[in-house]
Design a protein around this motif. Structure first.
Motif, mmCIF file in Angstrom:
data_model
loop_
_atom_site.group_PDB
_atom_site.id
_atom_site.type_symbol
_atom_site.label_atom_id
_atom_site.label_comp_id
_atom_site.label_asym_id
_atom_site.label_seq_id
_atom_site.Cartn_x
_atom_site.Cartn_y
_atom_site.Cartn_z
ATOM 1 N N ILE A 83 0.860 -0.476 -3.176
ATOM 2 C CA ILE A 83 0.081 0.740 -3.398
ATOM 3 C C ILE A 83 0.966 1.951 -3.687
ATOM 4 C CG2 ILE A 83 -1.776 -0.141 -1.941
ATOM 5 C CD1 ILE A 83 -1.028 1.852 0.155
ATOM 6 N N ALA A 84 2.259 1.834 -3.401
ATOM 7 C CA ALA A 84 3.156 2.951 -3.717
ATOM 8 C C ALA A 84 3.223 3.186 -5.223
ATOM 9 C CB ALA A 84 4.546 2.682 -3.158
ATOM 10 N N VAL A 113 -8.247 3.278 -3.985
ATOM 11 C CA VAL A 113 -8.847 3.683 -2.706
ATOM 12 C C VAL A 113 -7.832 3.504 -1.582
ATOM 13 C CG1 VAL A 113 -10.636 3.130 -1.007
ATOM 14 C CG2 VAL A 113 -11.204 3.199 -3.446
ATOM 15 N N ALA A 114 -7.133 2.360 -1.582
ATOM 16 C CA ALA A 114 -6.129 2.100 -0.544
ATOM 17 C C ALA A 114 -5.014 3.138 -0.590
ATOM 18 C CB ALA A 114 -5.557 0.703 -0.712
ATOM 19 N N THR A 115 -4.577 3.490 -1.793
ATOM 20 C CA THR A 115 -3.518 4.494 -1.944
ATOM 21 C C THR A 115 -3.987 5.853 -1.451
ATOM 22 O OG1 THR A 115 -2.705 3.306 -3.887
ATOM 23 C CG2 THR A 115 -1.908 5.549 -3.572
ATOM 24 N N ALA A 116 -5.221 6.205 -1.781
ATOM 25 C CA ALA A 116 -5.768 7.490 -1.342
ATOM 26 C C ALA A 116 -5.899 7.532 0.176
ATOM 27 C CB ALA A 116 -7.116 7.731 -2.011
ATOM 28 N N GLU A 165 -5.450 -0.075 5.144
ATOM 29 C CA GLU A 165 -5.264 -0.022 3.692
ATOM 30 C C GLU A 165 -5.650 -1.392 3.135
ATOM 31 O OE1 GLU A 165 -1.194 0.935 3.170
ATOM 32 O OE2 GLU A 165 -1.345 2.878 4.167
ATOM 33 N N ALA A 166 -6.906 -1.590 2.864
ATOM 34 C CA ALA A 166 -7.384 -2.908 2.462
ATOM 35 C C ALA A 166 -6.807 -3.316 1.117
ATOM 36 C CB ALA A 166 -8.905 -2.911 2.407
#
Length: 434
Positions: free
Chosen positions: A24-25, A221-224, A237-238
């Protein structure tokens, strides 16, 4: 379609285990400007971002009560009955998770109360990408309601096909559970709206900020959620869904294959892993997966998931080694289909949820088992739990000492205060006995 890796005679390290290649980075540069736009631009920014990313601008940010009512009135009766069954079972299971308060007296005239307090306001995210997820409405709402959360705000992406409102089945599920604060917002902009709140052009607060955000979503969404953690709490963080099956030669190849295919249809990055000590079963499952994948509705999606680096069949020397691999992997869903499921399950320490036997497919947990399907992915099961009642609560201690209770430990407090170089701490105790 599935790659068979024969690991007999060697040890598989955790790093070598198949896993979806998602970091996600790598999306932070995309998500950060979105969150900034929402933080400074409020409701109008969320609506504009919906137009850009979802292809439609919702008629309003908040879904009107009438739209929710109509969605429930028009819901297919069979779907409603299924959702009601899911909600009833989930409520029963989650009610049993409520932690009890306790009162402890460490000494005379001393009392500590351990109590659990619900979060004031929660933002629940329900995705709306390649599938429709009314079940996720139930999985997020029910434990929050059981916990006693007074404020629930649900966000789900606007849909072109439905005039800019979220999918009507999602809206119906919310209405069925009594949730009337629903927003037509998805992706990183929905996370930003829930975390920062959103005002209209006149300065009116349309969506007050929440204290906690829960629910699965895509990589954006996970990153946010990672970016706003600290401003608000998050559940996890799914990442892409995962199924790992431990099976021996007593397992049914068609059933194992059906369960692998069922999770592979979620998306192209879904992970489907079989760990077995039977080469014969491994070969039979691969053949069955090929056959079933060609017959399923989402063939292309399933094929891409099963041929990805995140999916494989691992042949090992023993079921004990399979258990070691499962604990190193920490699967979101771990299914056990062996001659001694109970013994194997008792050795499992790392898994989001464990499913035992031929009649407990993972898809049962996705819908009507009563367990929660919002579970840790990407190995996070090694240190975190699936969504549950305590996810929406905080442990709080209430301390009450009288003069006698304080006097019994006063010297210890002042001694420790001096040892830590904080003499005023000790003075605060002495002042009470002058």
């Amino acid at each position: 379609m599935l790659t068979v890796k024969d690991l007999r005679g060697q040890r598989a390290s955790a790093a070598a285990l198949p896993r979806a290649d998602q970091d996600i980075a790598t999306t932070a540069d995309v998500v950060t400007p979105i969150l900034d736009r929402v933080r400074h631009g409020g409701a109008e920014a969320v609506l504009q971002l919906s137009a850009e990313f979802d292809g439609i601008r919702p008629p309003s940010l908040r879904v009107p009560d009438q739209v929710l009512t109509e969605a429930l009135e028009n819901l297919d009766p069979d779907v409603r009955a299924a959702l009601e069954t899911l909600a009833e079972r989930a409520r029963e299971v989650h009610t049993a998770q409520l932690p009890a308060a306790s009162v402890v007296s460490p000494g005379p005239d001393a009392q500590i109360t351990n109590r659990w307090v619900p979060v004031d306001r929660v933002g629940l995210y329900v995705p709306g990408g390649q599938a429709v997820y009314p079940s996720s409405v139930v999985m997020n709402v029910v434990p929050a309601q059981v916990a006693g959360v007074p404020g629930l705000a649900l966000a789900s992406p606007p849909q072109k096909a439905f005039g800019g409102w979220p999918h009507p089945t999602v809206l119906a599920a919310a209405a069925l559970l009594g949730v009337d604060e629903v927003y037509a917002a998805g992706g990183a902009q929905a996370v930003g709206m829930l975390a920062y709140g959103a005002r209209d052009a006149a300065g009116e607060l349309l969506c007050p900020p929440v204290s906690l955000i829960t629910g699965p979503g895509n990589i954006f969404v996970a990153t946010a959620k990672r970016a706003v953690q600290g401003v608000v709490g998050i559940d996890a963080e799914a990442g892409p869904t995962e199924i790992m099956v431990i099976a021996d030669d007593t397992a049914s190849a068609p059933l194992v294959a059906a369960d692998l295919v069922s999770q592979a249809e979620h998306d192209e990055l879904a992970a489907a892993v079989l760990v077995t000590d039977s080469k014969h079963l491994a070969e039979a499952v691969v053949a069955e997966v090929d056959r079933q994948a060609m017959a399923t509705e989402h063939t292309d999606r399933v094929k891409q998931a099963l041929t990805g680096t995140q999916s494989a069949v691992l042949v090992v020397d023993s079921l004990d080694e399979a258990v070691e691999i499962a604990n190193a992997y920490g699967a979101e869903h771990l299914q056990i289909m062996t001659g001694d499921d109970e013994r194997i399950s008792q050795q499992i320490s790392n898994a989001g949820a464990v499913f035992l036997g031929n009649y407990t497919p993972v898809s049962l947990g996705d819908y009507c088992a009563g367990s929660n399907h919002v579970l840790p992915t990407g190995g996070a099961a090694r240190y975190s739990s699936g969504l549950n009642v305590t996810s929406f609560m905080r442990s709080q201690q209430v301390v009450r000492y009288g003069a006698e209770g304080l006097s019994m430990v006063a010297d210890h407090v002042t001694t420790l205060a001096q040892a830590e170089g904080l003499p005023a701490h000790g003075e605060a105790v002495r002042a009470r006995f002058r």
